[in-house]
Write a protein that holds these residues in place. Sequence first.
Motif, PDB file in Angstrom:
ATOM      1  N   ASN A 162      18.233  76.110  -3.848  1.00 26.33           N
ATOM      2  CA  ASN A 162      19.525  77.154  -3.874  1.00 26.33           C
ATOM      3  C   ASN A 162      20.729  76.485  -4.766  1.00 26.33           C
ATOM      4  O   ASN A 162      21.500  76.799  -5.318  1.00 26.33           O
ATOM      5  CB  ASN A 162      20.071  76.968  -2.579  1.00 26.33           C
ATOM      6  N   GLN A 163      20.731  75.044  -4.820  1.00 25.17           N
ATOM      7  CA  GLN A 163      21.780  74.371  -5.790  1.00 25.17           C
ATOM      8  C   GLN A 163      21.406  74.729  -7.065  1.00 25.17           C
ATOM      9  O   GLN A 163      22.345  74.499  -7.754  1.00 25.17           O
ATOM     10  CB  GLN A 163      21.858  72.864  -5.264  1.00 25.17           C
ATOM     11  N   ILE A 164      20.176  74.574  -7.172  1.00 25.59           N
ATOM     12  CA  ILE A 164      19.743  74.749  -8.843  1.00 25.59           C
ATOM     13  C   ILE A 164      20.377  76.195  -9.242  1.00 25.59           C
ATOM     14  O   ILE A 164      20.892  76.367 -10.334  1.00 25.59           O
ATOM     15  CB  ILE A 164      18.286  74.415  -8.846  1.00 25.59           C
ATOM     16  N   GLN A 165      19.879  77.175  -8.410  1.00 25.08           N
ATOM     17  CA  GLN A 165      20.347  78.503  -8.800  1.00 25.08           C
ATOM     18  C   GLN A 165      21.883  78.717  -8.762  1.00 25.08           C
ATOM     19  O   GLN A 165      22.094  79.472  -9.634  1.00 25.08           O
ATOM     20  CB  GLN A 165      19.708  79.380  -7.712  1.00 25.08           C
ATOM     21  N   LYS A 166      22.573  78.119  -7.921  1.00 25.40           N
ATOM     22  CA  LYS A 166      23.985  78.167  -8.046  1.00 25.40           C
ATOM     23  C   LYS A 166      24.490  77.522  -9.170  1.00 25.40           C
ATOM     24  O   LYS A 166      25.582  77.850 -10.016  1.00 25.40           O
ATOM     25  CB  LYS A 166      24.678  77.497  -6.609  1.00 25.40           C
ATOM     26  N   THR A 167      24.063  76.293  -9.571  1.00 22.83           N
ATOM     27  CA  THR A 167      24.440  75.727 -10.728  1.00 22.83           C
ATOM     28  C   THR A 167      24.218  76.298 -11.990  1.00 22.83           C
ATOM     29  O   THR A 167      24.936  76.493 -13.092  1.00 22.83           O
ATOM     30  CB  THR A 167      24.034  74.211 -10.807  1.00 22.83           C
ATOM     31  N   PHE A 168      22.800  76.932 -12.172  1.00 24.58           N
ATOM     32  CA  PHE A 168      22.389  77.392 -13.238  1.00 24.58           C
ATOM     33  C   PHE A 168      21.799  78.727 -12.872  1.00 24.58           C
ATOM     34  O   PHE A 168      20.609  79.253 -12.658  1.00 24.58           O
ATOM     35  CB  PHE A 168      21.141  76.605 -13.768  1.00 24.58           C
ATOM     36  N   GLN A 188       7.776  67.275 -10.150  1.00 27.63           N
ATOM     37  CA  GLN A 188       8.155  68.089  -8.738  1.00 27.63           C
ATOM     38  C   GLN A 188       9.078  68.879  -9.289  1.00 27.63           C
ATOM     39  O   GLN A 188       9.068  70.263  -9.017  1.00 27.63           O
ATOM     40  CB  GLN A 188       8.313  67.261  -7.860  1.00 27.63           C
ATOM     41  N   ALA A 189      10.292  68.509  -9.772  1.00 27.31           N
ATOM     42  CA  ALA A 189      11.352  69.532 -10.010  1.00 27.31           C
ATOM     43  C   ALA A 189      11.213  70.464 -11.044  1.00 27.31           C
ATOM     44  O   ALA A 189      11.440  71.665 -10.759  1.00 27.31           O
ATOM     45  CB  ALA A 189      12.487  68.447 -10.605  1.00 27.31           C
ATOM     46  N   CYS A 190      10.518  70.142 -12.149  1.00 36.71           N
ATOM     47  CA  CYS A 190      10.213  70.997 -13.014  1.00 36.71           C
ATOM     48  C   CYS A 190       9.430  71.996 -12.648  1.00 36.71           C
ATOM     49  O   CYS A 190       9.475  73.263 -13.064  1.00 36.71           O
ATOM     50  CB  CYS A 190       9.358  70.361 -14.336  1.00 36.71           C
ATOM     51  N   MET A 191       8.308  71.847 -11.924  1.00 42.02           N
ATOM     52  CA  MET A 191       7.166  72.932 -11.295  1.00 42.02           C
ATOM     53  C   MET A 191       8.189  73.582 -10.441  1.00 42.02           C
ATOM     54  O   MET A 191       7.944  74.986 -10.465  1.00 42.02           O
ATOM     55  CB  MET A 191       6.297  72.091 -10.531  1.00 42.02           C
ATOM     56  N   ALA A 196      10.455  79.058  -9.867  1.00 49.56           N
ATOM     57  CA  ALA A 196      11.610  79.716  -9.298  1.00 49.56           C
ATOM     58  C   ALA A 196      12.087  80.927 -10.588  1.00 49.56           C
ATOM     59  O   ALA A 196      13.073  81.577 -10.416  1.00 49.56           O
ATOM     60  CB  ALA A 196      12.801  79.001  -8.970  1.00 49.56           C
ATOM     61  N   GLY A 197      11.435  80.785 -11.706  1.00 46.32           N
ATOM     62  CA  GLY A 197      11.759  81.534 -12.820  1.00 46.32           C
ATOM     63  C   GLY A 197      12.511  81.061 -14.014  1.00 46.32           C
ATOM     64  O   GLY A 197      12.746  81.837 -14.935  1.00 46.32           O
ATOM     65  N   TYR A 198      12.763  79.729 -14.040  1.00 43.52           N
ATOM     66  CA  TYR A 198      13.346  79.077 -15.036  1.00 43.52           C
ATOM     67  C   TYR A 198      12.576  78.892 -16.350  1.00 43.52           C
ATOM     68  O   TYR A 198      11.285  78.405 -16.115  1.00 43.52           O
ATOM     69  CB  TYR A 198      14.040  77.942 -14.787  1.00 43.52           C
TER      70      TYR A 198
END
Length: 278
Positions: A162-168, A188-191, A196-198
């Motif tokens: 959620n924080q990733i999607q809010k920031t980016f 882990q984070a990259c996967m 999530a679609g990045y």
Amino acid sequence: MATFAASFSAPVATVSSKTHSVNGRSTKPAAPRSGFRAAIAPGFRLKAPSQTLVAHRQKALVVKAVDPAVLYDLPAYPNPDWIEACADEFPEYGMASIEQARTLFAPEIGYKYLDVRASYELDSIGKVPGSINIPLINGKPQWNSETGTRDFVQSVNAEFLNQIQKTFPDKSTKIIVGCSDGFNRTIQACMLMEEAGYTHIVAIQGGFNLWTRKFDNKLRRRRSDGYTERYDSGARGSDSAGIHASGAGFEKMDAIDQVQGKDPTEWFDWKTGKPKTD
């Protein structure tokens, strides 16, 4: 209890390929050009880059006004050919060496630096200027009154995505991702972000531990000879850039020697909340 202090002597290296070269030097390993998951394929993820970075300290000592990366055509920032090659090869190749990551983070290419370490690590060890911190796993030392020891307590950051999607919010944002050593949490984070679609994600091999041994908190290359590499305008009235005396020899960099290479902590798996050891 795992600690953050240990010695590190892993060689700094660039990577090679027959696909793209900069005056005969490639910027990446020979691997399928299919993104991050290809880069972490079995037998490749932990393989060290094959081409050692060209040593240039002795030559650079006599250079006061020209950056050695340009003068000696080295595969490093701010060599213009190197910048062009990195821009061309990423994010299709999903894993970057420290030299590549530094170049991707430069304004010429403009990747964002996502630091997924715990806030405790940033406070106690340091951070890359201009980076964005969103912890994948929270963690900090805590006194255990029953055992009389300090335990390193971890908890999953359930709001990570959620924080990733809010920031980016734009999932095509160009992002380099790093943790302490570029292994457990970075992967882990990259996967998770890929799921999530990045689409423009690049993992940093070596993470902050190797980055901080290469670059200081002003993004200047660390040296052991009392000089500092600068990419700005240099002295007043000069339009040169390059090597300038700093008075900070290797013996004054004791804190950097305390940063380990491979993080010994058994960080949790974000999905299971249990230690992830592979």
